[in-house]
Design an enzyme around this catalytic site. Sequence first.
Site, PDB file in Angstrom:
ATOM      1  N   ARG A 196     -48.184  34.051  22.429  1.00 45.57           N
ATOM      2  CA  ARG A 196     -49.286  34.850  21.861  1.00 45.57           C
ATOM      3  C   ARG A 196     -49.123  34.958  20.336  1.00 45.57           C
ATOM      4  NH1 ARG A 196     -50.067  33.828  26.170  1.00 45.57           N
ATOM      5  NH2 ARG A 196     -50.736  35.103  27.925  1.00 45.57           N
TER       6      ARG A 196
ATOM      7  N   SER B  69     -55.273  42.211  28.304  1.00 43.27           N
ATOM      8  CA  SER B  69     -53.945  42.838  28.179  1.00 43.27           C
ATOM      9  C   SER B  69     -53.861  43.534  26.823  1.00 43.27           C
ATOM     10  CB  SER B  69     -52.849  41.785  28.247  1.00 43.27           C
ATOM     11  OG  SER B  69     -52.940  41.087  29.460  1.00 43.27           O
TER      12      SER B  69
ATOM     13  N   GLU C 261     -51.026  43.572  21.783  1.00 40.76           N
ATOM     14  CA  GLU C 261     -51.429  42.164  21.667  1.00 40.76           C
ATOM     15  C   GLU C 261     -52.770  42.119  20.915  1.00 40.76           C
ATOM     16  OE1 GLU C 261     -51.274  39.754  25.351  1.00 40.76           O
ATOM     17  OE2 GLU C 261     -53.296  39.107  24.823  1.00 40.76           O
TER      18      GLU C 261
END
Length: 339
Positions: free
Chosen positions: A164, A238, A334
């Site tokens: 990520r 998320s 995130e």
Amino acid sequence: MIWEEHASLAPYNTFGIDAKAERLVHLTHESSVQAYYQHPNGYAKQTLLLSGGSNLLLCNDVPGTTARIAWKGMAITEETDDHVWLKVSAGESWHETVLYTVQQGWGGLQNLSLIPGLVGAAPVQNIGAYGVEVADTLESLSYFHWEKGEAHTLTAAECAFGYRDSLFKRSWKGKGVILSVTFKLTKHSHVLKTTYGALQEELHRMDLAPSVQNISDAVIAIRQSKLPDPKVLGNSGSFFKNPALSAAQVKTLASKHPAIPQYPQPDGTIKVAAGWLIEQAGWKGERVGNVGMHAQQALVLVNYGGASGPELWAHAQRVQSSVAEQFGVRLEPEVNLIG
Ligand SMILES: Cc1cc2nc3c(=O)[nH]c(=O)nc-3n(C[C@H](O)[C@H](O)[C@H](O)COP(=O)(O)OP(=O)(O)OC[C@H]3O[C@@H](n4cnc5c(N)ncnc54)[C@H](O)[C@@H]3O)c2cc1C
């Protein structure tokens, strides 16, 4: 370019937050990036570069100029017996692009079906799901660098992809705009990744043999059953990353919590499931006013309706502190926090 003043950003973020942009410009052609760069109210006044708005939390109204990526197009740039190189504009829908490649029988993107957002944002956090990341098929991308005032090509290696993570989230954060992405896809010798437990189970449940099309279908089925649809319930997927901890830290945690899910990484760290930590801390399905962590997926922060950016962020911080207190683990968002 299409300009608006005091525009609501509610249609352009998947949390559905009604933050206002002082000035919103829709960049509808790739060539408008150069014009936007030179415009007195353009890049010089930019505070936000907006794509599909599915990975950001608008904490406040946005002063200055918000530029929305909206140019489209795709083309095959090269083809051999085994591979095809597909160049896709930043403003194309990610999922529509995946579906198109799957329909052509081309392999590479099928595990990434149904991820919201647009193509140009995919490399920013190196989107990933079901054992695959966009870095696995990305050949190169075209990048307009604000300081240089021109576009150039970056190879996948130059993008410094990680979990990520990429160059565009680190030293090049805010330095420019990804104009298009070129993918190298397989025509025949597909590399089918089905080792991810839930995917294997779904293929089995649907009685499907692994293939590009069947994997895409199975991924779509899993995602539709597990993740809230942002059109129905505002969310950004998320909210936190799975924390990567040292082996020693995980050993200590596991001695107190033997059930903690662990995923060893090639660099020696061990990722633990942030959703599990949030659930154990008691936040799964727990609603506070208009916000909460989703009842089926504890990692997803949801807007039950009418929540503001500060309300959502306050809840995320509550969850963060509670997990830190109970497990000594700091969860990192995130999602990009704006304002
Ligand atoms: C229901 C749901 C499920 C999700 N599932 C996943 C998943 O499985 N895996 C995953 O990795 N993510 C997932 N996400 C997160 C999100 O979909 C991805 O991160 C997506 O790539 C964001 O794209 P976007 O176009 O919406 O970007 P935005 O949210 O608009 O932008 C994100 C950031 O990237 C920057 N940016 C965007 N486009 C460009 C560009 N062209 N050039 C330079 N910078 C740019 C923006 O300035 C911003 O900082 C999910 C989100 C939702 C809502």
